[in-house]
Design a protein around this motif. Structure first.
Motif, short mmCIF file in Angstrom:
data_model
loop_
_atom_site.label_atom_id
_atom_site.label_comp_id
_atom_site.label_asym_id
_atom_site.label_seq_id
_atom_site.Cartn_x
_atom_site.Cartn_y
_atom_site.Cartn_z
N CYS A 99 0.87 -1.18 0.00
CA CYS A 99 0.00 0.00 0.00
C CYS A 99 0.91 1.23 0.00
CB CYS A 99 -0.93 0.00 1.21
SG CYS A 99 -0.15 0.41 2.78
N GLU A 100 0.56 2.23 -0.75
CA GLU A 100 1.44 3.39 -0.89
C GLU A 100 1.03 4.49 0.08
OE1 GLU A 100 1.67 4.65 -4.91
OE2 GLU A 100 2.66 2.80 -5.60
N LEU A 101 2.03 5.14 0.67
CA LEU A 101 1.77 6.28 1.55
C LEU A 101 1.16 7.42 0.73
CD1 LEU A 101 5.04 6.46 3.68
CD2 LEU A 101 3.12 4.90 3.87
N THR A 102 0.31 8.19 1.37
CA THR A 102 -0.28 9.32 0.67
C THR A 102 0.77 10.39 0.40
OG1 THR A 102 -0.91 10.44 2.72
CG2 THR A 102 -2.50 8.89 1.79
N THR A 103 0.60 11.09 -0.70
CA THR A 103 1.53 12.18 -1.05
C THR A 103 1.54 13.24 0.04
OG1 THR A 103 1.15 11.79 -3.40
CG2 THR A 103 2.07 13.92 -2.78
N HIS A 150 9.73 9.86 -8.05
CA HIS A 150 8.94 11.08 -8.23
C HIS A 150 8.28 11.45 -6.91
CE1 HIS A 150 5.32 8.58 -8.20
NE2 HIS A 150 5.95 7.77 -9.02
N GLY A 151 7.69 12.64 -6.87
CA GLY A 151 6.99 13.09 -5.67
C GLY A 151 7.90 13.79 -4.68
N PRO A 152 7.37 14.17 -3.52
CA PRO A 152 8.13 14.94 -2.54
C PRO A 152 9.39 14.24 -2.05
CG PRO A 152 5.80 14.85 -1.96
CD PRO A 152 5.99 13.91 -3.09
N ALA A 153 9.39 12.89 -2.05
CA ALA A 153 10.55 12.14 -1.55
C ALA A 153 11.43 11.63 -2.68
CB ALA A 153 10.07 10.97 -0.69
N LYS A 154 11.38 12.26 -3.84
CA LYS A 154 12.21 11.85 -4.96
C LYS A 154 13.69 11.81 -4.54
CE LYS A 154 13.42 13.07 -9.72
NZ LYS A 154 13.18 14.02 -10.85
N GLY A 155 14.33 10.70 -4.86
CA GLY A 155 15.73 10.53 -4.46
C GLY A 155 15.91 9.66 -3.24
N TRP A 156 14.85 9.43 -2.47
CA TRP A 156 14.93 8.51 -1.34
C TRP A 156 14.84 7.07 -1.85
CZ3 TRP A 156 11.52 10.34 3.34
CH2 TRP A 156 11.83 11.67 3.65
N SER A 157 14.92 6.14 -0.93
CA SER A 157 14.74 4.74 -1.28
C SER A 157 13.86 4.05 -0.25
CB SER A 157 16.09 4.00 -1.34
OG SER A 157 16.82 4.36 -2.48
N LYS A 158 12.97 3.19 -0.75
CA LYS A 158 12.30 2.22 0.10
C LYS A 158 13.15 0.94 0.09
CE LYS A 158 7.81 3.64 -1.82
NZ LYS A 158 6.51 3.15 -2.36
N HIS A 159 12.83 0.03 1.00
CA HIS A 159 13.46 -1.28 0.98
C HIS A 159 12.39 -2.36 1.07
CE1 HIS A 159 17.10 1.06 1.88
NE2 HIS A 159 17.76 0.03 1.38
N PHE A 160 12.53 -3.36 0.21
CA PHE A 160 11.63 -4.51 0.27
C PHE A 160 12.00 -5.40 1.45
CE2 PHE A 160 11.54 -3.44 -4.31
CZ PHE A 160 10.18 -3.26 -4.45
N PHE A 161 11.01 -5.79 2.21
CA PHE A 161 11.23 -6.71 3.33
C PHE A 161 10.25 -7.86 3.17
CE2 PHE A 161 11.50 -8.41 7.56
CZ PHE A 161 12.81 -8.13 7.95
N TYR A 162 10.81 -9.03 2.90
CA TYR A 162 9.99 -10.21 2.59
C TYR A 162 9.96 -11.19 3.74
CZ TYR A 162 9.35 -9.23 -2.41
OH TYR A 162 8.97 -8.69 -3.60
N PRO A 163 8.79 -11.48 4.29
CA PRO A 163 8.68 -12.64 5.18
C PRO A 163 9.06 -13.89 4.41
CG PRO A 163 6.67 -11.30 5.21
CD PRO A 163 7.49 -10.83 4.06
#
Length: 383
Positions: A99-103, A150-163
């Motif tokens: 689920c994506e965080l709201t802008t 894209h968006g306000p956090a352009k240039g950041w990174s998420k990380h995938f975390f898999y059970p």
């Protein structure tokens, strides 16, 4: 190894966990277990959810703020700049199941003077908590960064975390007191007392729990269960409706009644009470993700109905899980019949063999660190 609480020197963090309930309450079930486990370990959690109604029975008091360390917030508040401006910034953001965080939520952090001027100006660690699978891609993808383009956090990174089910994955949710609670439930008289609380008299008959969608093999399962004295404990919701529909059809068809099978329709159970159900039974029919993990920890024979997908991607996911279990032909055949993935009737179930298989898998999985512990370690590295 059993979970251990973090050492006293471990950083206690503020977490924002986001959950969008799609259907069947699996998403909120997993996200709530994570939140509750984090809070038990001393962390503070805000759970943002679009539909918290399931928590009323899954975790009574959650929405009223009676669970220490956890605040449940409506999803729409994550778009309210005035509300967000009054909240302390979190150390971790978790997107439950993609689920994506709201802008608006992201922007409130990125553009806030409070965030820029604080002494600790590190960005929150941003986690995409994925669905559970035993497929090979999980090991390859676990922990990988996903650049925000894209968006306000352009240039950041998420990380995938898999059970997952191997040491190269994020592991499975398992509370630090789970084994102790199960041991206490296994003491003489505890199971009968718990069943009596549900209005169920039990004198040693086989017990089977049913949590399912609408499997075509349901009648075949109940026919098998009628071979010896059995009490079927049917969970509320779709399983209840499926059994009621089957009984109604059998009455219309004039089918003979079952003689040794007794059916009990259960009320909605809290997550802790659902654990008790799994511990009490000799066979657990489960579905989706959360109940599968709990059934593995219960260590009893299980029959899993996987969530069906339109492109039949669930077939490969089911086979990967059966490979992880080292399932024999009988257990495989039963799962494929139960999931209607192969045109064959439900085979005669060998519960003794199934029990050994699940117990061996449980022993292997207990050697891994649990998901919350691994997630905490991952966050510490990224901070």
């Amino acid at each position: 190894m059993q979970n251990a609480p973090p050492p006293s020197s471990a950083a206690l963090l503020l977490w924002d966990v986001f959950c969008r309930v799609i259907d069947n309450f699996g998403d909120i079930g997993v996200c709530w277990r994570l939140c509750a486990d984090l809070a038990t370990r001393g962390h503070t959690v805000r759970l943002w959810v679009n539909d918290a109604s399931a928590l009323q029975w899954m975790a009574p008091g959650a929405c009223q703020g009676t669970w220490p360390g956890i605040t449940v917030r409506p999803w729409e508040q994550s778009t309210d700049a005035a509300q967000l401006a009054r909240l302390p910034r979190a150390d971790v953001w978790v997107e439950g199941f993609g689920c994506e965080l709201t802008t608006e939520f992201i922007a409130a952090y990125v553009y806030s003077t409070k965030a820029r001027d604080t002494i600790d100006n590190r960005n929150p660690v941003w986690i995409n908590l994925e669905y559970l699978s035993a497929e090979a891609y999980v090991e390859r993808s676990h922990g990988l960064p996903s650049p925000v383009m894209h968006g306000p956090a352009k240039g950041w990174s998420k990380h995938f975390f898999y059970p997952g089910f191997t040491a190269a994955t994020g592991g499975l949710l398992r509370e630090s007191d789970l084994l102790a609670r199960q041991h206490a439930f296994d003491l003489p008289g505890a199971k009968a007392h718990w069943l009596q609380g549900l209005g169920i008299d039990w004198a040693g008959a086989r017990l089977v729990s049913l949590f399912c969608y609408e499997p075509t093999a349901l009648e075949g399962l109940l026919q098998q269960l009628d071979s010896e004295p059995t009490q079927l404990l049917v969970t509320d919701g779709r399983a209840n409706h499926a059994v009621q529909a089957l009984l109604a059809r059998r009455r219309v068809d004039g089918s003979p009644p079952w003689h040794k099978l007794q059916i009990h329709f259960l009320p909605r159970l809290t997550q802790h009470e659902y654990d008790h159900l799994l511990w009490a039974c000799d066979l657990n029919c489960v579905r989706g993700e959360d109940s599968l993990v709990r059934a593995l920890w219960a260590g009893k024979p299980l029959l899993w109905q996987i969530y069906p997908q339109d492109d039949d991607a669930h077939n490969a996911k089911l086979d990967a899980f059966l490979d992880m279990l080292a399932a024999d032909d009988n257990l495989r055949g039963a799962h494929h019949a139960w999931n209607d993935t192969r045109p064959a009737p439900l085979p005669l179930m060998n519960l003794n063999s199934w029990s050994q298989t699940v117990q061996l898998a449980r022993q292997r999985l207990l050697q891994m660190h649990d998901l919350t512990t691994q997630l905490g370690q991952f966050i510490a590295e990224k901070r």
